[in-house]
Design a protein around this motif. Structure first.
Motif, PDB file in Angstrom:
ATOM      1  N   VAL A 277       2.846  16.881 102.503  1.00 34.36           N
ATOM      2  CA  VAL A 277       4.274  17.174 102.342  1.00 34.36           C
ATOM      3  C   VAL A 277       5.014  16.782 103.614  1.00 34.36           C
ATOM      4  O   VAL A 277       4.535  17.027 104.731  1.00 34.36           O
ATOM      5  CB  VAL A 277       4.499  18.671 102.025  1.00 34.36           C
ATOM      6  N   LEU A 278       6.174  16.157 103.450  1.00 30.74           N
ATOM      7  CA  LEU A 278       7.002  15.732 104.579  1.00 30.74           C
ATOM      8  C   LEU A 278       8.288  16.546 104.572  1.00 30.74           C
ATOM      9  O   LEU A 278       9.006  16.590 103.569  1.00 30.74           O
ATOM     10  CB  LEU A 278       7.319  14.244 104.469  1.00 30.74           C
ATOM     11  N   VAL A 279       8.585  17.196 105.707  1.00 27.89           N
ATOM     12  CA  VAL A 279       9.791  18.017 105.847  1.00 27.89           C
ATOM     13  C   VAL A 279      10.719  17.338 106.860  1.00 27.89           C
ATOM     14  O   VAL A 279      10.343  17.144 108.022  1.00 27.89           O
ATOM     15  CB  VAL A 279       9.435  19.441 106.311  1.00 27.89           C
ATOM     16  N   VAL A 280      11.913  16.975 106.408  1.00 28.23           N
ATOM     17  CA  VAL A 280      12.857  16.206 107.225  1.00 28.23           C
ATOM     18  C   VAL A 280      14.141  17.004 107.398  1.00 28.23           C
ATOM     19  O   VAL A 280      14.690  17.540 106.423  1.00 28.23           O
ATOM     20  CB  VAL A 280      13.176  14.846 106.571  1.00 28.23           C
ATOM     21  N   PHE A 281      14.630  17.061 108.620  1.00 27.17           N
ATOM     22  CA  PHE A 281      15.927  17.694 108.893  1.00 27.17           C
ATOM     23  C   PHE A 281      17.001  16.649 108.618  1.00 27.17           C
ATOM     24  O   PHE A 281      17.229  15.742 109.407  1.00 27.17           O
ATOM     25  CB  PHE A 281      15.977  18.174 110.347  1.00 27.17           C
ATOM     26  N   ASN A 282      17.678  16.786 107.469  1.00 28.99           N
ATOM     27  CA  ASN A 282      18.697  15.819 107.080  1.00 28.99           C
ATOM     28  C   ASN A 282      20.011  16.053 107.831  1.00 28.99           C
ATOM     29  O   ASN A 282      20.408  17.198 108.044  1.00 28.99           O
ATOM     30  CB  ASN A 282      18.967  15.902 105.573  1.00 28.99           C
ATOM     31  N   HIS A 283      20.666  14.965 108.210  1.00 26.05           N
ATOM     32  CA  HIS A 283      21.956  14.988 108.920  1.00 26.05           C
ATOM     33  C   HIS A 283      22.177  16.293 109.692  1.00 26.05           C
ATOM     34  O   HIS A 283      23.066  17.086 109.358  1.00 26.05           O
ATOM     35  CB  HIS A 283      23.123  14.712 107.975  1.00 26.05           C
ATOM     36  N   PRO A 284      21.383  16.541 110.742  1.00 23.75           N
ATOM     37  CA  PRO A 284      21.409  17.849 111.411  1.00 23.75           C
ATOM     38  C   PRO A 284      22.732  18.187 112.077  1.00 23.75           C
ATOM     39  O   PRO A 284      23.020  19.369 112.301  1.00 23.75           O
ATOM     40  CB  PRO A 284      20.287  17.744 112.452  1.00 23.75           C
ATOM     41  N   LEU A 285      23.554  17.184 112.403  1.00 19.69           N
ATOM     42  CA  LEU A 285      24.816  17.454 113.090  1.00 19.69           C
ATOM     43  C   LEU A 285      26.011  17.508 112.147  1.00 19.69           C
ATOM     44  O   LEU A 285      27.144  17.627 112.603  1.00 19.69           O
ATOM     45  CB  LEU A 285      25.056  16.392 114.179  1.00 19.69           C
ATOM     46  N   TRP A 286      25.769  17.421 110.848  1.00 21.15           N
ATOM     47  CA  TRP A 286      26.864  17.520 109.902  1.00 21.15           C
ATOM     48  C   TRP A 286      27.210  18.993 109.716  1.00 21.15           C
ATOM     49  O   TRP A 286      26.448  19.765 109.143  1.00 21.15           O
ATOM     50  CB  TRP A 286      26.477  16.889 108.567  1.00 21.15           C
ATOM     51  N   ASN A 287      28.371  19.366 110.189  1.00 21.70           N
ATOM     52  CA  ASN A 287      28.839  20.746 110.109  1.00 21.70           C
ATOM     53  C   ASN A 287      29.443  20.960 108.715  1.00 21.70           C
ATOM     54  O   ASN A 287      30.648  20.848 108.504  1.00 21.70           O
ATOM     55  CB  ASN A 287      29.881  20.994 111.205  1.00 21.70           C
ATOM     56  N   LEU A 288      28.589  21.278 107.752  1.00 17.33           N
ATOM     57  CA  LEU A 288      28.980  21.308 106.346  1.00 17.33           C
ATOM     58  C   LEU A 288      30.123  22.279 106.078  1.00 17.33           C
ATOM     59  O   LEU A 288      31.009  21.998 105.261  1.00 17.33           O
ATOM     60  CB  LEU A 288      27.779  21.695 105.478  1.00 17.33           C
ATOM     61  N   TYR A 289      30.117  23.432 106.731  1.00 23.29           N
ATOM     62  CA  TYR A 289      31.115  24.464 106.458  1.00 23.29           C
ATOM     63  C   TYR A 289      32.269  24.441 107.457  1.00 23.29           C
ATOM     64  O   TYR A 289      33.095  25.335 107.458  1.00 23.29           O
ATOM     65  CB  TYR A 289      30.450  25.845 106.463  1.00 23.29           C
ATOM     66  N   ARG A 290      32.278  23.435 108.331  1.00 24.12           N
ATOM     67  CA  ARG A 290      33.346  23.277 109.331  1.00 24.12           C
ATOM     68  C   ARG A 290      33.520  24.553 110.154  1.00 24.12           C
ATOM     69  O   ARG A 290      34.625  25.011 110.425  1.00 24.12           O
ATOM     70  CB  ARG A 290      34.651  22.865 108.666  1.00 24.12           C
ATOM     71  N   THR A 291      32.383  25.101 110.532  1.00 25.08           N
ATOM     72  CA  THR A 291      32.366  26.254 111.423  1.00 25.08           C
ATOM     73  C   THR A 291      32.843  25.807 112.804  1.00 25.08           C
ATOM     74  O   THR A 291      32.772  24.628 113.145  1.00 25.08           O
ATOM     75  CB  THR A 291      30.928  26.803 111.512  1.00 25.08           C
ATOM     76  N   GLY A 292      33.321  26.747 113.607  1.00 21.93           N
ATOM     77  CA  GLY A 292      33.677  26.407 114.978  1.00 21.93           C
ATOM     78  C   GLY A 292      32.533  25.704 115.673  1.00 21.93           C
ATOM     79  O   GLY A 292      31.367  26.109 115.514  1.00 21.93           O
ATOM     80  N   GLN A 293      32.855  24.662 116.455  1.00 18.47           N
ATOM     81  CA  GLN A 293      31.803  23.826 117.001  1.00 18.47           C
ATOM     82  C   GLN A 293      30.838  24.606 117.888  1.00 18.47           C
ATOM     83  O   GLN A 293      29.629  24.376 117.857  1.00 18.47           O
ATOM     84  CB  GLN A 293      32.411  22.662 117.794  1.00 18.47           C
ATOM     85  N   GLY A 294      31.358  25.533 118.676  1.00 17.71           N
ATOM     86  CA  GLY A 294      30.482  26.320 119.534  1.00 17.71           C
ATOM     87  C   GLY A 294      29.502  27.153 118.732  1.00 17.71           C
ATOM     88  O   GLY A 294      28.308  27.219 119.048  1.00 17.71           O
ATOM     89  N   GLN A 295      29.991  27.784 117.660  1.00 17.40           N
ATOM     90  CA  GLN A 295      29.121  28.588 116.812  1.00 17.40           C
ATOM     91  C   GLN A 295      28.095  27.712 116.092  1.00 17.40           C
ATOM     92  O   GLN A 295      26.917  28.078 116.010  1.00 17.40           O
ATOM     93  CB  GLN A 295      29.951  29.356 115.778  1.00 17.40           C
ATOM     94  N   PHE A 296      28.545  26.557 115.607  1.00 15.66           N
ATOM     95  CA  PHE A 296      27.621  25.663 114.920  1.00 15.66           C
ATOM     96  C   PHE A 296      26.506  25.210 115.858  1.00 15.66           C
ATOM     97  O   PHE A 296      25.324  25.218 115.489  1.00 15.66           O
ATOM     98  CB  PHE A 296      28.369  24.444 114.378  1.00 15.66           C
ATOM     99  N   THR A 297      26.858  24.811 117.075  1.00 20.27           N
ATOM    100  CA  THR A 297      25.862  24.343 118.035  1.00 20.27           C
ATOM    101  C   THR A 297      24.855  25.441 118.357  1.00 20.27           C
ATOM    102  O   THR A 297      23.640  25.188 118.442  1.00 20.27           O
ATOM    103  CB  THR A 297      26.545  23.851 119.318  1.00 20.27           C
ATOM    104  N   ALA A 298      25.354  26.652 118.533  1.00 18.00           N
ATOM    105  CA  ALA A 298      24.451  27.768 118.841  1.00 18.00           C
ATOM    106  C   ALA A 298      23.495  28.035 117.685  1.00 18.00           C
ATOM    107  O   ALA A 298      22.291  28.268 117.897  1.00 18.00           O
ATOM    108  CB  ALA A 298      25.266  29.015 119.156  1.00 18.00           C
ATOM    109  N   LEU A 299      24.003  27.983 116.450  1.00 10.79           N
ATOM    110  CA  LEU A 299      23.145  28.211 115.290  1.00 10.79           C
ATOM    111  C   LEU A 299      22.134  27.088 115.114  1.00 10.79           C
ATOM    112  O   LEU A 299      20.977  27.321 114.750  1.00 10.79           O
ATOM    113  CB  LEU A 299      23.998  28.359 114.029  1.00 10.79           C
ATOM    114  N   LEU A 300      22.556  25.858 115.380  1.00  6.61           N
ATOM    115  CA  LEU A 300      21.634  24.724 115.301  1.00  6.61           C
ATOM    116  C   LEU A 300      20.494  24.893 116.295  1.00  6.61           C
ATOM    117  O   LEU A 300      19.313  24.688 115.960  1.00  6.61           O
ATOM    118  CB  LEU A 300      22.394  23.422 115.568  1.00  6.61           C
ATOM    119  N   GLU A 301      20.830  25.285 117.520  1.00 15.00           N
ATOM    120  CA  GLU A 301      19.794  25.484 118.536  1.00 15.00           C
ATOM    121  C   GLU A 301      18.848  26.618 118.134  1.00 15.00           C
ATOM    122  O   GLU A 301      17.628  26.516 118.318  1.00 15.00           O
ATOM    123  CB  GLU A 301      20.453  25.760 119.884  1.00 15.00           C
ATOM    124  N   ASP A 302      19.405  27.696 117.582  1.00 11.06           N
ATOM    125  CA  ASP A 302      18.560  28.802 117.130  1.00 11.06           C
ATOM    126  C   ASP A 302      17.627  28.355 116.002  1.00 11.06           C
ATOM    127  O   ASP A 302      16.443  28.712 115.971  1.00 11.06           O
ATOM    128  CB  ASP A 302      19.428  29.964 116.636  1.00 11.06           C
TER     129      ASP A 302
END
Length: 388
Positions: free
Chosen positions: A182-207
């Protein structure tokens, strides 16, 4: 071999050193795409926004509640047509053996149908899994599930999406990672789908990557996302020590704009290259070189045009767009009205004219913004600025 990126317009013979082309991440008529983008368009184009509010008011006075969050559109191509399109590009343009992994949103219906005895097409059982996380969501490509166990596994993925918990997410990722093919791929990881605040999105991505990065086998360079975003993704992949992989994200009738080149003879062997050797070769096809606005326009035309090559029940756009009726049951828009609003029909006809006529194609070609071909060897060498 580390991640390597080639361009068909820079090195047209890049594919000749490989045996197989792999198309990942494309959608069929089984994908459900939400209609909330219409509200965004209405905000950007006030005249259209006022028309939409007028139409909403008419519907509500007739006792019908318009709820774009519950409506959805479906890509035009059926699974067999989508498979033929992706295979055709690889076999005809690159002269390679083709492997195609179709990934509809939270559904394995397309590959299951294609693998049925009456069809006989051997394709990986795959999907694009919606992963809620901290109030936002990421999209994960899950490729090559074991066919016999795929429905049960899909049930677990769907259960997490419907009622996410941290413990369940860890368990599901661990289960997928434990399946060697099985191959697991992180698709378009920087696409902020819900247009969350950039700081919050970046923090959640890192988490998200900190907690689950060990289960992510590759990071996607997306064939529909802009150059600047893919540059940033490549830098993240280098930081996260993950191989890059091509995912076209096709929704219309243009084949994937990037592909994977490999000497693997089948999909499990390709998975081993990525997971064990961390080796990949991404090829961007000529269509990626065009202005993304033009490519999105063409996809939109694919969505709204009359398509006589499709099954009878999917030829018109209002047969491919769905919304709950007064009883709350999903159905195509054609069942909710006698005929589509004239202004929509005329607008869509004008867009289709632009795309289909010589004069219209000239308008599009004049608006193409060509990228500057930049040879790329490793992710860390990606330029930070947009290509000219």
């Amino acid at each position: 071999m580390p991640s390597h990126v080639s361009y068909a317009w820079k090195t047209p013979q890049a594919a000749r050193h490989f045996r197989t082309g792999v198309s990942l991440h494309s959608h069929t008529s089984h994908s459900r795409e939400n209609l909330l983008f219409i509200e965004d368009i209405g905000r950007r184009i006030p005249l259209l926004g006022r028309f939409m509010e007028w139409q909403r008011g008419l519907a509500e006075r007739a006792g019908f509640l318009v709820d774009l969050s519950r409506g959805y559109w479906t890509p035009p191509l059926t699974p067999p047509l989508a498979l033929d399109l992706e295979r055709g590009q690889i076999e005809e343009e690159l002269q390679l053996q083709a492997i195609v992994s179709l990934t509809d949103h939270d559904s394995i219906a397309a590959p299951v149908m294609l693998n049925s005895p009456h069809d006989g097409s051997a394709v990986p059982v795959s999907c694009e899994w919606t992963v809620p996380f901290g109030g936002i969501a990421f999209h994960i490509g899950v490729h090559n599930l074991p066919p016999a166990a795929a429905p049960e596994i899909m049930g677990q993925l769907t259960s997490y999406t419907a009622a996410p918990t941290a413990e369940m997410l860890k368990d599901v990722f661990s289960m997928l990672h434990g399946m060697d093919e099985v191959l697991v791929v992180f698709n378009h990881p920087l696409w902020n789908l819900y247009r969350t605040g950039q700081g919050q999105f970046t923090a959640l991505l890192e988490d998200f990557v900190r907690l689950h990065g060990e289960f992510l086998h590759a990071i996607e360079l997306n064939g529909l996302r802009r150059w600047q975003e893919n540059c940033a993704v490549s830098r993240l992949a280098s930081t996260w020590r993950k191989p890059l992989i091509a995912g076209g994200d096709r929704h219309g009738c243009e084949p994937n704009a990037n592909l994977n080149l490999t000497n693997a003879e089948d999909f499990p062997a390709f998975v081993r290259e990525i997971r064990v050797e961390s080796a990949s070769h991404v090829l961007f096809m000529p269509q990626y070189r065009q202005d993304p606005r033009v490519r999105c326009f063409r996809t939109f035309v694919d969505i709204v045009r009359h398509a006589p090559e499709l099954p009878l029940e999917r030829q018109r756009w209002d047969q491919r767009v769905f919304h709950p009726n007064k009883e709350g049951l999903d159905g195509p828009l054609e069942r909710l009205w006698t005929h589509p609003p004239a202004i929509l029909e005329k607008s869509f006809a004008a867009l289709c004219w632009i795309e289909s006529t010589t004069a219209g194609r000239k308008i599009l070609s004049n608006s193409d913004r060509w990228t500057k071909p930049v040879p790329i060897e490793f992710a860390s060498l990606w330029a930070a600025t947009a290509p000219e």
